[in-house]
Design an enzyme around this catalytic site. Structure first.
Site, PDB file in Angstrom:
ATOM      1  N   GLU A   7      38.226  47.993  43.416  1.00 29.67           N
ATOM      2  CA  GLU A   7      38.935  48.722  42.353  1.00 29.67           C
ATOM      3  C   GLU A   7      38.587  48.199  40.970  1.00 29.67           C
ATOM      4  OE1 GLU A   7      43.480  49.929  40.915  1.00 29.67           O
ATOM      5  OE2 GLU A   7      43.212  48.759  42.729  1.00 29.67           O
ATOM      6  N   LYS A  64      37.830  52.473  44.688  1.00 32.07           N
ATOM      7  CA  LYS A  64      39.033  52.980  44.023  1.00 32.07           C
ATOM      8  C   LYS A  64      38.817  52.907  42.508  1.00 32.07           C
ATOM      9  CE  LYS A  64      44.064  52.507  43.643  1.00 32.07           C
ATOM     10  NZ  LYS A  64      45.309  51.904  44.173  1.00 32.07           N
TER      11      LYS A  64
END
Length: 342
Positions: free
Chosen positions: A177, A222
């Protein structure tokens, strides 16, 4: 779902389902509870998470995985069943947040690096034994005058790759992420600037993932969507979708099975609409789905208000948002769907 990294990753991004981010730290959940006047106790945190995880329709049909906080991974429902058991019964993969937060990066004023690599191998082994099959590590990238620097991007990319390799060693799928924050301080945070920074960040992340020998088929990305800053000039939803797809096509290898977007401060409906338009456009090699926290939970949190008698209404609100995003993940959502009874 097979217990291979690739099999778990595919299950996390299966058609019409996405990932619930319920990994708020004790401090973050306090801010959420303060909004509704609920005391931040362990029992209230447990009761709130139980309300979400026992919303059967949402969990079985629209939630493929749940990111948990350390405390939550160890908790149980009032019935005595662990949250991990409840999630597995609904078909959701249990996951765990493993980073220790973004801290100021020495030598780089205004920039941060995410910490938590020390002792991570041992923690991952314990988390695997507790039932976690994927993990999450978030890097924070700010846009401002002269920021981000290549040095800060490199530090965060390297940490993400080190984390990902340790996860895969432990049999755990890493969610990678790198978040370019949308709350820029001035009007210079345009969608074009967001594209430029996101493209650079993702290129550096994948360079490091390759260097650290991460199996791309056993991970989930992500990222942020390519959006203007909250104080920058706003654009049409179609522009966000088109520029996000273009940026990802320029940076993300097709071996990655899925991209689960963070909502990143967007409104509930905006996060849903942008995802839906991307999937309607199509033409990309990965599954495109959601990994939302506030954008899935906010309506349910307000409906719950810390009262047991409000659980059915709160679960209905959560199910509605999960259903909307499930449709967005298949490109079948429309604005009219939002008028459904929650």
């Amino acid at each position: 779902m097979t217990e291979t990294l690739a099999g778990i990753a595919k299950a996390m991004v299966q058609d019409g389902q996405g990932i619930l981010a319920a990994d708020e730290s004790t401090g973050t959940i306090k801010k959420r509870f303060d909004q509704i006047g609920v005391e931040n106790t362990e029992e209230n945190r447990r009761a709130y998470r139980e309300m979400l995880f026992t919303a059967d329709e949402a969990m079985k049909n629209y939630v493929s995985g749940v990111i948990l906080y350390d405390e939550t991974l160890r908790q149980s429902a009032k019935s005595g069943r662990t949250f991990v058991e409840i999630m597995k019964a609904s078909g959701s993969v249990p996951g765990i947040k493993v980073d220790m937060g973004a801290k100021p990066l020495a030598g780089f004023p205004g920039e941060k690096v995410t910490e938590g690599l020390d002792g991570l191998r041992e923690r991952l082994k314990e988390y695997y034994e507790l039932g976690a099959r994927f993990a999450k590590w978030r890097a924070v990238i700010d846009i401002a005058e002269g920021l981000p620097t290549r040095g800060a991007l490199a530090a965060n990319a390297h940490a993400l790759a080190r984390y990902a390799t340790l996860c895969q060693e432990a049999g755990i799928v890493p969610i990678v992420e790198p978040e370019v924050i949308m709350d820029g301080p001035n009007s210079g945070h345009t969608i074009e600037r967001c594209y430029e920074v996101t493209e650079l960040a993702l290129n550096m992340v994948f360079d490091e993932l390759f260097a650290q020998r991460v199996d791309l088929t056993g991970m989930v990305l992500k990222p942020n969507m390519v959006v203007p800053g909250q104080k920058g000039p706003q654009v049409q939803a179609e522009t966000v979708a088109e520029m996000t797809i273009a940026c990802l096509k320029a940076t993300v290898p097709p071996a990655v099975p899925g991209i689960a977007f963070l909502s990143g401060g967007q409104s509930d409906e905006a996060a849903t609409e942008h995802l839906a338009i991307m999937n309607k456009i199509g033409g990309f090699p990965w599954k495109m789905t959601f990994s939302y926290g506030r954008a899935l939970q906010q309506a349910a949190l307000k409906a719950w208000g810390g009262r047991e008698e409000n659980v059915p209404a709160a679960q209905a609100a959560f199910t509605h948002r999960a259903r909307m995003n499930g449709r967005a993940a298949t490109g079948t959502w429309s604005p009219e769907d939002e008028r459904e009874a929650a």
